[in-house]
Design an enzyme around this catalytic site. Structure first.
Site, PDB file in Angstrom:
ATOM      1  N   HIS A 134      -7.329   0.846  -6.541  1.00  0.00           N
ATOM      2  CA  HIS A 134      -7.610  -0.275  -5.383  1.00  0.00           C
ATOM      3  C   HIS A 134      -8.356  -1.525  -5.983  1.00  0.00           C
ATOM      4  CE1 HIS A 134      -7.891  -1.368  -1.496  1.00  0.00           C
ATOM      5  NE2 HIS A 134      -8.663  -0.428  -0.805  1.00  0.00           N
ATOM      6  N   GLN A 138     -10.239  -4.139  -3.526  1.00  0.00           N
ATOM      7  CA  GLN A 138     -11.300  -3.669  -3.079  1.00  0.00           C
ATOM      8  C   GLN A 138     -12.411  -3.735  -4.178  1.00  0.00           C
ATOM      9  OE1 GLN A 138     -12.211  -2.228   0.254  1.00  0.00           O
ATOM     10  NE2 GLN A 138     -14.134  -2.969  -0.504  1.00  0.00           N
ATOM     11  N   CYS A 172     -16.429   1.416   0.423  1.00  0.00           N
ATOM     12  CA  CYS A 172     -15.164   0.610   0.918  1.00  0.00           C
ATOM     13  C   CYS A 172     -14.661   0.508   2.225  1.00  0.00           C
ATOM     14  CB  CYS A 172     -14.040   0.889  -0.303  1.00  0.00           C
ATOM     15  SG  CYS A 172     -13.167   2.589   0.009  1.00  0.00           S
ATOM     16  N   ARG A 214     -13.315  -9.314   1.492  1.00  0.00           N
ATOM     17  CA  ARG A 214     -11.807  -8.794   1.159  1.00  0.00           C
ATOM     18  C   ARG A 214     -11.104 -10.041   1.408  1.00  0.00           C
ATOM     19  NH1 ARG A 214      -9.737  -3.519   1.454  1.00  0.00           N
ATOM     20  NH2 ARG A 214      -8.002  -4.394   0.723  1.00  0.00           N
ATOM     21  N   ARG A 268       0.871  -1.060   0.194  1.00  0.00           N
ATOM     22  CA  ARG A 268      -0.101   0.129  -0.096  1.00  0.00           C
ATOM     23  C   ARG A 268       0.965   1.083  -0.067  1.00  0.00           C
ATOM     24  NH1 ARG A 268      -5.029   1.312   3.484  1.00  0.00           N
ATOM     25  NH2 ARG A 268      -5.878  -0.097   1.919  1.00  0.00           N
ATOM     26  N   ASP A 270     -17.239   7.024  -1.693  1.00  0.00           N
ATOM     27  CA  ASP A 270     -16.194   6.744  -0.770  1.00  0.00           C
ATOM     28  C   ASP A 270     -15.750   8.107  -0.124  1.00  0.00           C
ATOM     29  OD1 ASP A 270     -13.544   5.933   0.161  1.00  0.00           O
ATOM     30  OD2 ASP A 270     -12.396   5.806  -1.849  1.00  0.00           O
TER      31      ASP A 270
HETATM   32  N1  NVA Z   1     -10.074   6.460  -1.390  1.00  0.00           N
HETATM   33  C1  NVA Z   1      -9.591   5.944  -0.227  1.00  0.00           C
HETATM   34  C2  NVA Z   1      -9.715   4.397   0.094  1.00  0.00           C
HETATM   35  C3  NVA Z   1      -9.581   3.973   1.471  1.00  0.00           C
HETATM   36  C4  NVA Z   1      -9.726   2.790   1.637  1.00  0.00           C
HETATM   37  C5  NVA Z   1      -8.079   6.474   0.128  1.00  0.00           C
HETATM   38  O1  NVA Z   1      -7.344   6.217  -0.677  1.00  0.00           O
HETATM   39  O2  NVA Z   1      -7.775   6.830   1.309  1.00  0.00           O
HETATM   40  N1   CP Z   2     -11.079  -0.454   2.321  1.00  0.00           N
HETATM   41  C1   CP Z   2      -9.894  -0.368   2.696  1.00  0.00           C
HETATM   42  O1   CP Z   2      -8.940  -0.854   1.911  1.00  0.00           O
HETATM   43  O2   CP Z   2      -9.823  -0.224   3.797  1.00  0.00           O
HETATM   44  P1   CP Z   2      -8.331  -0.061   4.830  1.00  0.00           P
HETATM   45  O3   CP Z   2      -7.800   1.535   4.547  1.00  0.00           O
HETATM   46  O4   CP Z   2      -9.090  -0.267   6.259  1.00  0.00           O
HETATM   47  O5   CP Z   2      -7.401  -0.930   4.736  1.00  0.00           O
END
Ligand code: NVA
Ligand code: CP
Length: 313
Positions: free
Chosen positions: A139, A142, A268, A296, A112, A228
């Site tokens: 992502h 997800q 998500c 997930r 990540r 989101d």
């Molecule tokens: N769009 C959000 C998703 C978090 C799971 C982010 O990138 O923070």
């Molecule tokens: N939806 C998701 O990826 O959640 P986290 O940021 O908690 O991993």
């Protein structure tokens, strides 16, 4: 000693949704079904016995961390968790060198991070498969879970309509890759100043993407309404400006009423009730967010198994 067959093909990664073919996505979703059913019956599924997953988190996480870590242990493997703060990544060791070293010691890596190019640099120096656990751009894990969840509740997503209400972010662009591959339509509505980038949507046809100024119009007739956070990780400096710009992009009961009467709601997570969604929607009867989060685990177990071992059975 491992007891399962080795993949014979070239090294594969899952950096974007479209790194897989439609047939491979269908295989992973089918395998996730089997893995979930076995999990619910408390039947062991130790196909990754003796294998090791390294996870690299340069942003916060709850679901991604727990689902990958629990999933790997449940498949008989083990997990190493690295963050920027507690590894040499936080002290400027090049990502390429980190990839060369880590991938000599483990069977699989999940990352990540911020830019997609950073993930790609890791992957291009890795000896083992690399999974995108979220970047600024995509992502894919997800969306795999979201499509599996839709399939469980409503059947195939082909020919259906997904309404995306909110930011043109990593989730939105991954939905668009999935729509092109699995042949469904995404209705996108974003506030002015936060719309889809013309370069990134070039070539997507109207069967797969329709853009609306008003979020209500995007929701009309949709089989799934999803949103989101207004501010994704890494964009916190824009928080105040975004709060103002996104005020009308809050999925509420009125928007859900415009959607198909069987429409589902997904997010998500993490969610901010009263910002991108009202509490009555996310906690209401059409919401499947808890199944979505649980899934997930199941889809990523299928994904990890596929990347390490290839097709099974
Ligand atoms: N769009 C959000 C998703 C978090 C799971 C982010 O990138 O923070
Ligand atoms: N939806 C998701 O990826 O959640 P986290 O940021 O908690 O991993």
């Amino acid at each position: 000693m491992t007891t399962t067959a080795q993949p014979t093909g070239p090294l594969r990664h899952f950096l974007q949704f479209r790194d897989f073919t439609r047939d491979e996505i269908d295989y992973v979703l089918g395998r996730a079904r089997l893995i979930k059913d076995r999990f619910k019956r408390y039947e062991p599924h130790h196909t990754l016995h003796d294998r090791t997953l390294a996870m690299v988190f340069e942003k916060a996480s709850t679901r991604t961390r727990v689902s990958f870590e629990a999933g790997m242990y449940q498949m008989g493997g083990s997990v190493i968790n690295l963050t920027a703060g507690d590894s040499q990544l936080g002290r400027s060791e090049p990502i390429e060198d980190t990839a060369r070293v880590v991938s000599r010691m483990v069977d699989l890596v999940m990352i990540r991070t911020f830019e997609q190019t950073r993930l790609e640099r890791f992957a291009s120096h890795s000896r083992v498969p690399v999974i995108n656990g979220l970047t600024n751009e995509y992502h894919p894990c997800q969306i795999l879970a979201d499509i599996f969840t839709f399939l469980e509740h409503r059947g195939p997503i082909q020919g259906r309509t997904v309404a995306w209400v909110g930011d043109a972010n990593n989730m939105a662009y991954t939905w668009l890759q999935a729509a092109e591959m699995l042949d469904f339509t995404v209705h996108v509505s974003c506030p002015a100043g936060y719309t889809l980038d013309a370069d990134r949507i070039q070539g997507i046809d109207a069967r797969h993407l329709k853009v609306f100024d008003r979020p209500e119009d995007a929701c009309r007739g949709a089989h799934l309404v999803t949103t989101d956070v207004w501010t994704s990780m890494g964009y916190e400096d824009e928080n105040e400006a975004r709060r103002k710009a996104f005020a009308d992009w809050c999925v509420d009961a009125k928007m859900m009423a415009l959607a198909d009467k069987e429409a589902l709601f997904m997010h998500c997570l993490p969610a901010h009730r009263g910002e991108e969604v009202t509490a009555d929607v996310i906690d209401g009867a059409q919401s499947v967010v808890w199944d979505e989060a649980e899934n997930r685990l199941h889809v990523q177990k299928a994904l990890m198994e596929f990347l390490v071992l290839g097709r099974q059975g």
